[in-house]
Write a protein that holds these residues in place. Structure first.
Motif, PDB file in Angstrom:
ATOM      1  N   TYR A  79     -34.280  -3.123  10.766  1.00  0.00           N
ATOM      2  CA  TYR A  79     -33.386  -3.924   9.911  1.00  0.00           C
ATOM      3  C   TYR A  79     -34.234  -4.483   8.553  1.00  0.00           C
ATOM      4  O   TYR A  79     -33.730  -4.721   7.493  1.00  0.00           O
ATOM      5  N   ARG A  80     -35.604  -4.481   8.539  1.00  0.00           N
ATOM      6  CA  ARG A  80     -36.523  -4.855   7.381  1.00  0.00           C
ATOM      7  C   ARG A  80     -36.402  -3.664   6.394  1.00  0.00           C
ATOM      8  O   ARG A  80     -36.255  -3.948   5.292  1.00  0.00           O
ATOM      9  N   ILE A  81     -36.538  -2.283   6.890  1.00  0.00           N
ATOM     10  CA  ILE A  81     -36.334  -1.189   6.067  1.00  0.00           C
ATOM     11  C   ILE A  81     -34.887  -1.120   5.538  1.00  0.00           C
ATOM     12  O   ILE A  81     -34.808  -1.063   4.093  1.00  0.00           O
ATOM     13  N   ASP A  82     -34.045  -1.526   6.115  1.00  0.00           N
ATOM     14  CA  ASP A  82     -32.584  -1.899   5.554  1.00  0.00           C
ATOM     15  C   ASP A  82     -32.574  -2.659   4.253  1.00  0.00           C
ATOM     16  O   ASP A  82     -31.836  -2.435   3.406  1.00  0.00           O
ATOM     17  N   GLN A  83     -33.108  -4.010   4.658  1.00  0.00           N
ATOM     18  CA  GLN A  83     -33.324  -5.121   3.426  1.00  0.00           C
ATOM     19  C   GLN A  83     -33.948  -4.439   2.209  1.00  0.00           C
ATOM     20  O   GLN A  83     -33.480  -4.747   1.346  1.00  0.00           O
ATOM     21  N   ILE A  84     -35.161  -3.700   2.493  1.00  0.00           N
ATOM     22  CA  ILE A  84     -35.807  -3.213   1.367  1.00  0.00           C
ATOM     23  C   ILE A  84     -35.356  -2.340   0.658  1.00  0.00           C
ATOM     24  O   ILE A  84     -34.894  -2.136  -0.557  1.00  0.00           O
ATOM     25  N   LEU A  85     -34.563  -1.489   1.350  1.00  0.00           N
ATOM     26  CA  LEU A  85     -33.697  -0.191   0.444  1.00  0.00           C
ATOM     27  C   LEU A  85     -32.684  -0.652  -0.245  1.00  0.00           C
ATOM     28  O   LEU A  85     -32.276  -0.362  -1.051  1.00  0.00           O
ATOM     29  N   LYS A  86     -31.978  -1.823   0.465  1.00  0.00           N
ATOM     30  CA  LYS A  86     -30.805  -2.500  -0.435  1.00  0.00           C
ATOM     31  C   LYS A  86     -31.377  -3.068  -1.679  1.00  0.00           C
ATOM     32  O   LYS A  86     -30.718  -3.033  -2.921  1.00  0.00           O
ATOM     33  N   LEU A  87     -32.312  -3.935  -1.485  1.00  0.00           N
ATOM     34  CA  LEU A  87     -33.033  -4.536  -2.743  1.00  0.00           C
ATOM     35  C   LEU A  87     -33.248  -3.554  -3.756  1.00  0.00           C
ATOM     36  O   LEU A  87     -33.463  -3.803  -5.001  1.00  0.00           O
ATOM     37  N   CYS A  88     -33.814  -2.380  -3.330  1.00  0.00           N
ATOM     38  CA  CYS A  88     -34.625  -1.082  -4.270  1.00  0.00           C
ATOM     39  C   CYS A  88     -33.553  -0.302  -4.574  1.00  0.00           C
ATOM     40  O   CYS A  88     -33.476   0.995  -5.090  1.00  0.00           O
ATOM     41  N   HIS A  89     -32.101  -0.535  -4.136  1.00  0.00           N
ATOM     42  CA  HIS A  89     -30.859   0.306  -4.593  1.00  0.00           C
ATOM     43  C   HIS A  89     -31.201   1.582  -3.608  1.00  0.00           C
ATOM     44  O   HIS A  89     -30.931   2.764  -4.453  1.00  0.00           O
ATOM     45  N   GLY A  90     -31.732   1.692  -2.554  1.00  0.00           N
ATOM     46  CA  GLY A  90     -31.873   3.070  -2.059  1.00  0.00           C
ATOM     47  C   GLY A  90     -30.947   2.971  -0.774  1.00  0.00           C
ATOM     48  O   GLY A  90     -31.247   4.124   0.084  1.00  0.00           O
ATOM     49  N   GLU A  91     -30.035   2.468  -0.683  1.00  0.00           N
ATOM     50  CA  GLU A  91     -29.056   2.703   0.520  1.00  0.00           C
ATOM     51  C   GLU A  91     -28.485   3.934   0.489  1.00  0.00           C
ATOM     52  O   GLU A  91     -28.209   4.475  -0.473  1.00  0.00           O
ATOM     53  N   GLY A  92     -28.328   4.658   1.559  1.00  0.00           N
ATOM     54  CA  GLY A  92     -27.494   6.096   1.831  1.00  0.00           C
ATOM     55  C   GLY A  92     -28.539   7.104   1.595  1.00  0.00           C
ATOM     56  O   GLY A  92     -28.172   8.194   1.624  1.00  0.00           O
ATOM     57  N   ILE A  93     -29.836   6.894   1.260  1.00  0.00           N
ATOM     58  CA  ILE A  93     -30.534   8.054   0.975  1.00  0.00           C
ATOM     59  C   ILE A  93     -31.094   8.621   2.359  1.00  0.00           C
ATOM     60  O   ILE A  93     -31.032   9.803   2.454  1.00  0.00           O
ATOM     61  N   PHE A  94     -31.241   7.794   3.290  1.00  0.00           N
ATOM     62  CA  PHE A  94     -31.794   8.246   4.544  1.00  0.00           C
ATOM     63  C   PHE A  94     -30.864   8.404   5.296  1.00  0.00           C
ATOM     64  O   PHE A  94     -30.082   7.580   5.868  1.00  0.00           O
ATOM     65  N   ASP A  95     -30.972   9.614   6.218  1.00  0.00           N
ATOM     66  CA  ASP A  95     -29.987   9.978   7.225  1.00  0.00           C
ATOM     67  C   ASP A  95     -30.228   9.482   8.582  1.00  0.00           C
ATOM     68  O   ASP A  95     -29.584   9.212   9.553  1.00  0.00           O
ATOM     69  N   ARG A  96     -31.444   9.124   8.896  1.00  0.00           N
ATOM     70  CA  ARG A  96     -31.968   8.252  10.151  1.00  0.00           C
ATOM     71  C   ARG A  96     -33.120   7.607   9.699  1.00  0.00           C
ATOM     72  O   ARG A  96     -34.089   7.872   9.085  1.00  0.00           O
ATOM     73  N   ILE A  97     -33.160   6.381  10.208  1.00  0.00           N
ATOM     74  CA  ILE A  97     -34.282   5.277   9.986  1.00  0.00           C
ATOM     75  C   ILE A  97     -34.856   4.689  11.531  1.00  0.00           C
ATOM     76  O   ILE A  97     -33.806   4.333  12.315  1.00  0.00           O
ATOM     77  N   VAL A  98     -35.711   5.050  11.956  1.00  0.00           N
ATOM     78  CA  VAL A  98     -36.380   4.621  13.161  1.00  0.00           C
ATOM     79  C   VAL A  98     -37.544   3.625  13.092  1.00  0.00           C
ATOM     80  O   VAL A  98     -38.594   3.896  12.636  1.00  0.00           O
ATOM     81  N   GLY A  99     -37.162   2.170  13.500  1.00  0.00           N
ATOM     82  CA  GLY A  99     -38.157   1.143  13.234  1.00  0.00           C
ATOM     83  C   GLY A  99     -38.882   0.814  14.539  1.00  0.00           C
ATOM     84  O   GLY A  99     -38.483   1.304  15.721  1.00  0.00           O
TER      85      GLY A  99
END
Length: 217
Positions: A114-134
């Motif tokens: 969820y932290r990676i999701d938060q960071i990507l949203k703030l950095c306008h990087g949503e949708g770039i990664f096909d898979r995130i494993v935290g």
């Protein structure tokens, strides 16, 4: 195309969370009555699990104390981590080009999903990664290969079709344990010579340098 998928570590590979990490660690240490730790000592723990971070900094092997540290760290990180993290310049643009070329992109990190999701949203990087494993998505954190293998299996790919990119010896060991090709970047605290004993297809100054090596894709 040489690789069908590329999986990245996050901290010091794709971005820099130093300010948030330092604030969260020292907040947790204060709760346990420990001294404030300098940034340089903390930087050397980035990529470790929270339990291993606590042990490395304090040399305290008590798991109960490590658990308290981890809980307090998460409390503070929920407040400050996303807003104190920046992706390295040019990374998003390069990743978008890879994605347009049909590359599958993933992240395997000890940071929480969820932290990676938060960071990507703030950095306008949503949708770039096909898979995130935290960290909360696996039972065993790196250098155990569980997260990396989960990502590859989800894509239905062979190990040799996927490249893992990271900045630390934890990442090098993760790739080795998984039997997956590894590429190192030196944007963290590990230098080129330290990576050389480990199997690798390349050692680069940054992900941006890797992105511009056309023979890799």
């Amino acid at each position: 195309m040489k690789w069908k998928g590329i999986v990245f570590d996050f901290d010091y590979t794709l971005g820099d969370s130093t300010k948030g990490i330092v604030a969260s660690i020292n907040y947790a240490m204060k709760k346990l009555g420990h001294q404030k730790y300098p940034e340089e000592a903390i930087r050397k723990t980035v990529g470790l699990s929270l339990f291993d971070t606590y042990r490395q900094l304090t040399e305290d092997e008590n798991p109960e104390n490590a658990g308290i540290f981890a809980s307090c760290f998460r409390d503070k990180a929920d407040e400050v981590m996303a807003s104190h993290t920046q992706l390295y310049p040019g990374v998003l643009e390069g990743l978008r080009e890879w994605k347009k070329a049909g590359m599958k992109l993933g992240i395997v990190t000890t940071k929480y999903h969820y932290r990676i999701d938060q960071i990507l949203k703030l950095c306008h990087g949503e949708g770039i990664f096909d898979r995130i494993v935290g960290g909360e998505d696996v039972e065993r954190e790196k250098p155990d290969p569980e997260g990396l293998l989960f990502c590859i299996d989800a894509w239905g790919m062979k190990k040799e079709e996927v490249l893992y990119v990271g900045d630390s010896l934890v990442d090098a060991k993760t790739a080795k344990n998984a039997g997956v090709p590894f590429c190192a970047v030196t944007t963290g605290t590990t230098d080129e010579e330290a990576f050389r004993p480990f199997p690798h297809v390349g050692i680069y100054e940054s992900v941006n340098h890797l992105i511009h090596m056309e023979h890799l894709i």
